[in-house]
Motif scaffolding. Structure first.
Motif, PDB file in Angstrom:
ATOM      1  N   GLY A  16     -45.223 121.827   8.687  1.00 53.08           N
ATOM      2  CA  GLY A  16     -45.139 120.762   9.679  1.00 53.08           C
ATOM      3  C   GLY A  16     -46.311 120.872  10.629  1.00 53.08           C
ATOM      4  O   GLY A  16     -46.701 121.976  11.017  1.00 53.08           O
ATOM      5  N   SER A  17     -46.883 119.727  10.981  1.00 52.94           N
ATOM      6  CA  SER A  17     -48.080 119.767  11.812  1.00 52.94           C
ATOM      7  C   SER A  17     -48.006 118.651  12.834  1.00 52.94           C
ATOM      8  O   SER A  17     -47.998 117.474  12.487  1.00 52.94           O
ATOM      9  CB  SER A  17     -49.320 119.618  10.928  1.00 52.94           C
TER      10      SER A  17
ATOM     11  N   ILE B 189     -47.665 118.129   6.604  1.00 53.43           N
ATOM     12  CA  ILE B 189     -47.152 116.804   6.962  1.00 53.43           C
ATOM     13  C   ILE B 189     -47.167 116.598   8.470  1.00 53.43           C
ATOM     14  O   ILE B 189     -46.816 117.495   9.228  1.00 53.43           O
ATOM     15  CB  ILE B 189     -45.740 116.582   6.377  1.00 53.43           C
ATOM     16  N   ALA B 190     -47.604 115.401   8.869  1.00 59.83           N
ATOM     17  CA  ALA B 190     -47.736 115.109  10.297  1.00 59.83           C
ATOM     18  C   ALA B 190     -47.129 113.763  10.661  1.00 59.83           C
ATOM     19  O   ALA B 190     -47.258 113.317  11.800  1.00 59.83           O
ATOM     20  CB  ALA B 190     -49.206 115.127  10.709  1.00 59.83           C
TER      21      ALA B 190
END
Lengths: 352, 352
Positions: free
Chosen positions: B295-296, B270-271
């Motif tokens: 998380g990105s 997810i970004a």
């Protein structure tokens, strides 16, 4: 040999009354490739109680009654953690295994391979070890004859230490990592402290002050009292340059205040949520900092073999808090849920 | 050269009025190791608008006004995605770079190394490219002289394609993976479809029916209309054996119904969270199945170099939906927020 045995049988989702100790349960017939294990020790886990209560919820229905994989077939003999002696072998099994002391891998895997995922559990999807006897696949019964640990100690390992091993492996915890263990006095938490400490991690154990000494003895470098009024400050003092990992079995509100203390790009591995499974979660706190939330359920076949190696080498020292007979299983679960103990509660179904 | 330039300056957190186009902003003085870039194209991103609004929240205060790293120093020239020509060089920079066409890496890293984390962004922590000129470190300005893409197309890359590249790399998406891209027509989503498809993944793009054709053209194998009444059924038909990964920029409620479709042990990267950053999340749905939430945020230096390689080789084809002059930046952001376009909105601050 008798045809019947004593076993704790789950008859439906429900309260303690749904778990019945019966002495007229048939001793299982051996299938090809199976061994019959006379169970000498079987430890108590949260999963026994959550399965009995049907407390796992379902997608979109957090309060639906369900086992961890959904439905459970009743009646079901509970108990995941099994130590005992092989007292009969089925077709195709080496006769020389008779009499062998074994520790049983409770995980049912999705394929055969080192990194398979656990998709079932003895005591939930198949009958388990809260019984005088259990029939299990040959390959599932690991030889622990040479371990310096006694049966009660060995019975502490599969679920608690297996889960802890899975968490540390999946999160790739290595020497020098600063790691917080939430619920550090519980079964999985205590195992995490011990196994992370063996790896050379710097372990911060969260627990109550009454249990702090025993958790420190297990290998925690710092104890943070989880009832402290200002936990964030306490934790910031314990880890001034931030955290490399959190190994969490609590979930709940710790999620909100502790996540920001993880360094950029670091790991939160979670295997349980005794403090509340349904959380309000600000996704930005994760993604803006490249953090990872790693779900971890039990262990892989490879993780379990590593655990057996630790047990046979005597490098782990599980703590047995109290033992009970199979007839006293309800009392055992009461003590377990009272959470005043440190380590594991163990049931002793039969003597050899 | 003039001393002043036109630039879009953020004066405080607020509505569109907080972003002011001024023609009396000083052209930056060059520091040692910097180059001055005359900006020919700069694309519009969610992060510009979220930074202007202070819409990133803070730990424990999801509605607090904050930039993505917390405080923002005003006044700040916004704009992360910069393409232009080097028109002056500071001390220590090779004179031969004068005139070079460059694409600027907008990420400010926590250390110098291939896998460093982005902890700042041009246009947020330093002045950015919604201006005729910007001064940036020499190493940040990558040579794209040989790219077959024009300036407008190149300006689409840094944030959208950089973020998409970061997501695919961090989630280790490989050939044969079945991956859902949420918000597949947006900047990052469209880039995800293209880059995942180049890797040989089977891409399921979620978008509206009006945008489906363009998303399919970008490489999506299946389009699922996100306004479909029974999304779960649609998705189950699109991926009958489950999902290997979800690449998500939407967050919100998709999180609850889509997570169970991930296979055991698989990845949700997810970004962004245009559909709502604060979600109610049942941790059991993640941990019982060994799933990971990755998380990105943006890209690493290594990811960005891979992107430059793709650009110079002409393997990516960004879609420019519409272009605007710098004076029309408010109109550009209006169109962007209307979300009727597919691809990127690009500002053209100056001509060379």
């Amino acid at each position: 040999m008798d045809k019947n045995m004593t076993a704790a049988v789950l008859t439906s989702f429900g309260g303690p009354e749904a778990l019945q100790v019966r002495d007229d349960v048939s001793i299982p017939n051996l299938q090809k490739g199976q061994v019959l294990v006379q169970v000498t020790a079987a430890s108590v886990n949260n999963t026994d109680i959550w399965t009995r209560e049907g407390a796992y919820g379902q997608p979109g229905q957090p309060n639906a009654k369900a086992g961890w994989r959904g439905q459970v077939d009743f009646p079901r003999v509970q108990g995941a953690d099994i130590v005992g002696r092989i007292c009969a072998v089925g077709d195709g099994v080496d006769q020389r295994r008779l009499g062998e002391r074994v520790l049983v891998d409770p995980a049912i895997y999705d394929y055969s391979g080192d990194n398979a995922h656990p998709v079932g559990l003895l005591g939930s999807e198949l009958d388990g070890g809260f019984a005088q006897y259990v029939a299990v696949e040959d390959v599932r019964a690991h030889n622990v004859t040479t371990s310096p640990l006694n049966d009660e100690q060995l019975a502490c390992l599969p679920t608690a230490y297996g889960t802890a091993m899975g968490m540390l492996e999946r999160a790739e915890i290595v020497k020098g990592d600063t790691i917080v263990v939430t619920g550090a006095s519980g079964g999985v938490g205590f195992a995490l402290v011990q196994l992370a400490s063996i790896r050379g991690a710097r372990v911060i154990g969260m627990t109550t002050s009454a249990k702090g000494d025993l958790v420190a003895e297990a290998g925690a470098d710092v104890i943070v009292n989880r009832k402290e009024s200002n936990l964030l400050t306490e934790m910031s003092i314990a880890a001034p340059s931030g955290l490399d990992a959190v190994a969490d079995v609590v979930g709940g509100e710790s999620f909100e205040w502790l996540l920001p203390l993880l360094k950029e790009g670091e790991r939160w591995v979670i295997a349980g949520a005794v403090g509340g499974p349904v959380v309000t979660f600000d996704l930005r706190r994760l993604y803006l900092h490249n953090k990872q939330l790693i779900g971890s359920s039990m262990h892989t076949p490879l993780h379990f073999r590593k655990l057996i190696d630790e047990a046979n080498a005597g490098r782990v020292l599980p703590r047995v808090a109290e033992t009970f007979t199979l007839n006293d299983i309800h009392k055992a679960q009461q003590v377990f849920q009272g959470r005043r103990h440190v380590g594991k509660i163990v049931i002793l179904p039969s003597e050899v």
